[in-house]
Design a protein around this motif. Sequence first.
Motif, PDB file in Angstrom:
ATOM      1  N   GLN A   1     -20.450 -15.226  14.844  1.00 55.22           N
ATOM      2  CA  GLN A   1     -21.857 -14.924  14.578  1.00 55.22           C
ATOM      3  C   GLN A   1     -21.776 -13.571  13.741  1.00 55.22           C
ATOM      4  O   GLN A   1     -21.096 -12.732  14.112  1.00 55.22           O
ATOM      5  CB  GLN A   1     -22.772 -14.906  15.877  1.00 55.22           C
ATOM      6  N   THR A   2     -22.908 -13.563  12.996  1.00 54.41           N
ATOM      7  CA  THR A   2     -23.335 -12.113  12.372  1.00 54.41           C
ATOM      8  C   THR A   2     -23.398 -11.240  13.924  1.00 54.41           C
ATOM      9  O   THR A   2     -24.039 -11.559  14.664  1.00 54.41           O
ATOM     10  CB  THR A   2     -24.509 -12.102  11.404  1.00 54.41           C
TER      11      THR A   2
ATOM     12  N   LYS B   1     -27.004 -17.799  15.096  1.00 55.30           N
ATOM     13  CA  LYS B   1     -26.507 -17.140  13.958  1.00 55.30           C
ATOM     14  C   LYS B   1     -25.232 -17.176  13.685  1.00 55.30           C
ATOM     15  O   LYS B   1     -24.349 -16.469  13.215  1.00 55.30           O
ATOM     16  CB  LYS B   1     -26.762 -15.586  14.090  1.00 55.30           C
TER      17      LYS B   1
ATOM     18  N   CYS C   1     -19.385  -9.156  11.794  1.00 54.79           N
ATOM     19  CA  CYS C   1     -19.621 -10.231  12.505  1.00 54.79           C
ATOM     20  C   CYS C   1     -18.680 -10.376  13.714  1.00 54.79           C
ATOM     21  O   CYS C   1     -17.693  -9.216  14.018  1.00 54.79           O
ATOM     22  CB  CYS C   1     -19.099 -11.430  11.881  1.00 54.79           C
TER      23      CYS C   1
ATOM     24  N   GLN D   1     -29.918 -25.392  10.797  1.00 53.78           N
ATOM     25  CA  GLN D   1     -30.163 -24.024  10.747  1.00 53.78           C
ATOM     26  C   GLN D   1     -29.310 -23.603   9.622  1.00 53.78           C
ATOM     27  O   GLN D   1     -28.442 -24.331   8.927  1.00 53.78           O
ATOM     28  CB  GLN D   1     -29.996 -23.286  12.153  1.00 53.78           C
TER      29      GLN D   1
ATOM     30  N   PRO E   1     -25.902 -17.522   8.275  1.00 53.77           N
ATOM     31  CA  PRO E   1     -26.654 -16.146   7.777  1.00 53.77           C
ATOM     32  C   PRO E   1     -25.987 -15.525   6.724  1.00 53.77           C
ATOM     33  O   PRO E   1     -26.234 -14.621   6.150  1.00 53.77           O
ATOM     34  CB  PRO E   1     -26.285 -15.525   9.138  1.00 53.77           C
TER      35      PRO E   1
END
Length: 95
Positions: free
Chosen positions: A88-89, A22, A75, A5, A8
């Motif tokens: 993560q965001t 994310k 984040c 993935q 972000p």
Amino acid sequence: MPETQKCPICSAEVQFSERYPKYVCSTCSERATDENNRPLKFYNTTMLGGGFAAQYMDTNEKRESHICYIDGVKCWADEARFGGIVIQTYGKENK
Ligand SMILES: [Zn+2]
């Protein structure tokens, strides 16, 4: 299931994570700061790799927040499910 993935923040390819869709890559994680651009580091508080604590890099002062900023993007840092730290965001899926 996909194998990778994208981070972000910088769009680098990272390992796919169903739980953390994310999460930001390790390079971006190192640039985490508070809202005033002070560098932060995050670490686990137990020997088993659990718990969460945030600290300022310059003064080693504790920070009582999970919020951080990477390249101006808000984040959320937390302990990862299987140990370590995940950033993560920030969004509605965060606590
Ligand atoms: Zn990145």
